[in-house]
Design a protein around this motif. Structure first.
Motif, short mmCIF file in Angstrom:
data_model
loop_
_atom_site.label_atom_id
_atom_site.label_comp_id
_atom_site.label_asym_id
_atom_site.label_seq_id
_atom_site.Cartn_x
_atom_site.Cartn_y
_atom_site.Cartn_z
N SER A 15 0.88 -1.00 -0.22
CA SER A 15 -0.19 0.07 -0.47
C SER A 15 0.65 1.17 -0.31
N LYS A 16 0.28 2.40 -0.49
CA LYS A 16 0.54 3.94 -0.10
C LYS A 16 1.58 3.42 1.00
N THR A 17 1.29 3.63 2.35
CA THR A 17 1.13 3.53 3.92
C THR A 17 2.35 2.39 3.72
N GLY A 18 2.83 1.10 3.11
CA GLY A 18 3.64 0.62 3.32
C GLY A 18 5.29 1.44 3.16
N ARG A 19 4.43 1.78 1.47
CA ARG A 19 5.46 2.52 1.12
C ARG A 19 6.95 3.60 1.20
N HIS A 20 5.63 4.42 1.90
CA HIS A 20 5.96 5.69 2.81
C HIS A 20 6.36 5.53 3.68
N PHE A 21 6.22 4.64 4.46
CA PHE A 21 6.74 3.78 5.81
C PHE A 21 8.09 3.77 5.40
N ILE A 22 8.64 2.51 4.20
CA ILE A 22 9.75 2.31 3.88
C ILE A 22 10.81 3.27 3.48
N ALA A 23 9.64 4.29 3.08
CA ALA A 23 10.21 5.35 2.24
C ALA A 23 11.45 6.11 3.20
N GLY A 24 11.05 5.91 4.86
CA GLY A 24 10.90 6.55 5.50
C GLY A 24 12.26 6.31 6.57
N VAL A 25 11.81 5.07 7.17
CA VAL A 25 13.14 3.84 7.45
C VAL A 25 14.02 4.15 6.88
N LEU A 26 14.03 3.90 5.11
CA LEU A 26 15.78 4.18 4.47
C LEU A 26 16.16 5.93 4.51
N LYS A 27 15.22 6.70 4.24
CA LYS A 27 15.94 8.09 5.23
C LYS A 27 16.97 8.55 5.82
N HIS A 28 16.36 7.63 7.32
CA HIS A 28 16.66 8.12 8.36
C HIS A 28 17.71 7.02 8.89
N ALA A 29 17.71 5.22 7.62
CA ALA A 29 18.38 3.74 8.43
C ALA A 29 19.85 4.98 8.50
N PRO A 30 20.90 6.02 7.73
CA PRO A 30 21.71 6.09 8.32
C PRO A 30 22.12 6.86 9.74
N GLU A 31 20.94 7.64 9.69
CA GLU A 31 20.93 8.60 11.31
C GLU A 31 21.27 7.15 12.24
N PHE A 32 20.15 6.36 12.25
CA PHE A 32 20.47 5.16 13.57
C PHE A 32 20.65 4.12 13.43
N THR A 33 22.33 3.96 12.88
CA THR A 33 22.62 2.96 12.51
C THR A 33 23.60 2.68 13.42
N SER A 52 21.67 -5.44 19.10
CA SER A 52 21.13 -4.61 20.08
C SER A 52 20.59 -3.67 20.80
N ASN A 53 20.37 -3.05 21.36
CA ASN A 53 19.18 -2.78 22.71
C ASN A 53 18.01 -3.09 21.86
N PRO A 54 16.76 -3.64 21.62
CA PRO A 54 16.04 -3.89 21.33
C PRO A 54 14.30 -2.47 20.94
N TYR A 55 14.60 -2.36 22.97
CA TYR A 55 13.82 -1.11 22.88
C TYR A 55 13.95 0.35 21.57
N LEU A 56 15.05 -0.16 21.86
CA LEU A 56 15.84 0.79 20.79
C LEU A 56 15.31 1.04 19.37
N ALA A 57 16.27 0.11 19.03
CA ALA A 57 16.17 0.05 18.10
C ALA A 57 14.94 -0.17 17.06
N TYR A 58 13.42 -1.17 18.17
CA TYR A 58 12.79 -1.18 17.60
C TYR A 58 12.17 0.27 17.58
N ALA A 59 12.59 1.40 18.68
CA ALA A 59 11.54 2.46 18.37
C ALA A 59 12.03 3.53 17.29
N VAL A 60 13.63 3.40 17.01
CA VAL A 60 14.13 4.65 16.28
C VAL A 60 13.76 4.09 14.48
N ILE A 61 13.70 2.69 14.52
CA ILE A 61 13.27 2.53 12.82
C ILE A 61 11.42 2.58 12.50
#
Length: 446
Positions: free
Chosen positions: A267-285, A343-352
């Motif tokens: 869905s569009k929601t799913g596509r936007h979700f992936i786009a957000g994850v990709l955009k911020h992935a370098p910041e939360f790595t 990883s710390n799963p609480y922080l990892a899931y929060a940032v993703i």
């Protein structure tokens, strides 16, 4: 006292539970524990249990050290290891300030805040992790300078009388005894490497389950004279250990990632979700891959993702859209493959999750899916197609996190500062070390 608390109190009495372990984590996800006597549980429910937060990494400063542990009765479980005679149970805790407010430094609280934000947007987040780890004969190194694995089997191998098959059977049984449902378990590609996949649950329960999982695996290994490690890459020539995690968002009973007529049923929601994850992935790595050794896995091959990308059925991509059951709405999900099992799963899931929600809110556009093996492409080809690299080292990851307003907002000021301070100390200590590699390659020629 609510019903869950009453159930805990009744079970403690009926099952003759003598030790109630209160579990919580520090900023990097190390499990902490304090044992409570049965007579003190009711008071802990009502008032919390006081402790010195300044002695725990990342919780508080010396001049504001008084903290409270508030047991979460929904996480009550009797612990099965060391036999039934142990009479021991556990509950996860939230961390409070002395005035009863949620502590800004509680990493479990960071995830709870993120899930509350998702709920305000109408979403419930479900996750299911695929957790990899190595079984070693001990922590001692072999003649080649590396650990000694318990076997030399490979992917999906089934060896009659194999010691890891017995291990997995015992581990899965113990996980189910503490309320953790397992979907699959099998041998992975590396010698002594195993994978156990947990059934989907809401993200907070999954994070609690990951912390319990790591404890169970180490306990079972101990009883069988083995050592279990979640180190991202303990061997140079074998694959690292990841924790690929599947995410899905539901609006009530409807999977928000599913659209029947769309490409990949996404869905569009799913596509936007992936786009957000990709955009911020370098910041939360720095959070999803928080150790020096994590970058040996990300950049060491073995299907570990190194570039910001997504695809269907492409295991070189950072985000994958699985199509195991393409026409089943409930199974629609995305898989984040960069996360490692230390990883710390609480922080990892929060940032993703926060990155995905930001993508939905701001309607981020999704880049084209990658259909080729990214590792086989040239640097110029990847750059031309917009597939930028993830950080190549912890130092690079720290720099990106430090400069990220997004990360400061998601983690909150205290966790943000404490986490970065811990990671900077890791890097500075590592940078000062003279390694066997340097001695081997430089000592005789310089």
């Amino acid at each position: 006292m609510d019903r869950q608390q009453e159930f805990v109190m009744r079970t403690i009495e009926e099952r003759d539970i003598r030790f109630i372990r209160l579990w919580f984590t520090d900023v990097v996800g190390t499990l902490k524990s304090v044992a409570l006597a049965p007579a003190e549980v009711e008071s802990a429910f009502e008032e919390g249990l006081g402790f010195d937060g300044s002695s725990i990494e990342g919780l508080s400063r010396v001049y504001e050290s008084d903290m409270l542990l508030q047991p979460d009765p929904s996480t009550f479980q009797i612990l099965p290891w060391r036999g039934a005679e142990s009479h021991t149970s556990r509950m996860f805790c939230d961390i409070l300030t002395p005035d009863g407010e949620a502590s800004a430094s509680d990493t479990r609280g960071v995830l709870k805040r993120t899930l509350n934000r998702a709920a305000e947007m109408g979403f419930t987040c479900y996750t299911s992790p695929e957790i990899e780890f190595y079984l070693l004969k001990s922590t001692e190194l072999g003649a080649d300078g590396f650990p000694v694995p318990v076997d030399y089997e490979s992917y999906f191998d089934h060896t009659p009388g194999g010691i890891v098959q017995d291990f997995r059977r015992n581990a899965v049984t113990m996980l189910e005894e503490v309320g953790i449902s397992v979907e699959f378990s099998h041998h992975e590609t590396g010698p002594g490497q195993n994978e156990i996949d947990l059934r989907h649950a809401d993200a907070l329960q999954t994070a609690d389950n990951v912390m319990t999982f790591r404890t169970v695996i180490k306990e079972v290994a101990f009883t069988r004279n083995m050592y279990a490690t979640f180190m991202p890459k303990p061997f140079t020539k074998y694959a690292g250990s990841g924790m690929h995690t599947h995410f899905s968002l539901f609006e009530g009973d409807t999977n928000a990632f599913f659209e029947a007529g769309a490409e990949y049923r996404l869905s569009k929601t799913g596509r936007h979700f992936i786009a957000g994850v990709l955009k911020h992935a370098p910041e939360f790595t720095a959070v999803t891959n928080q150790f020096i050794n994590s970058y040996k896995r990300l950049w060491g091959g073995g299907e570990a993702p190194s570039y910001v990308s997504w695809g269907h059925n492409n295991r070189s991509a950072l985000v994958r859209v699985p199509l195991y059951k393409p026409n089943k709405m409930q199974s629609a999900r995305i898989e984040y493959r960069g996360l490692d099992s230390a990883s710390n799963p609480y922080l990892a899931y929060a940032v993703i999750l926060s990155a995905g929600l930001k993508g939905i809110e701001n309607e981020y556009e999704l880049m084209p899916a990658v259909t080729e093996d990214l590792a086989a492409m040239t640097t110029a080809e990847r750059r031309a197609m917009g597939y930028h690299p993830l950080p190549a080292s912890l130092r690079e990851a720290i720099n990106l996190t430090e400069d990220s307003e997004f990360m400061a907002e998601v983690l909150g000021e205290q966790v943000f500062e404490h986490f970065l301070r811990n990671k900077r100390a890791d890097w500075e200590d590592y940078r000062a070390q003279v390694t066997p590699y340097e001695l081997k390659h430089n000592l005789g020629i310089l």
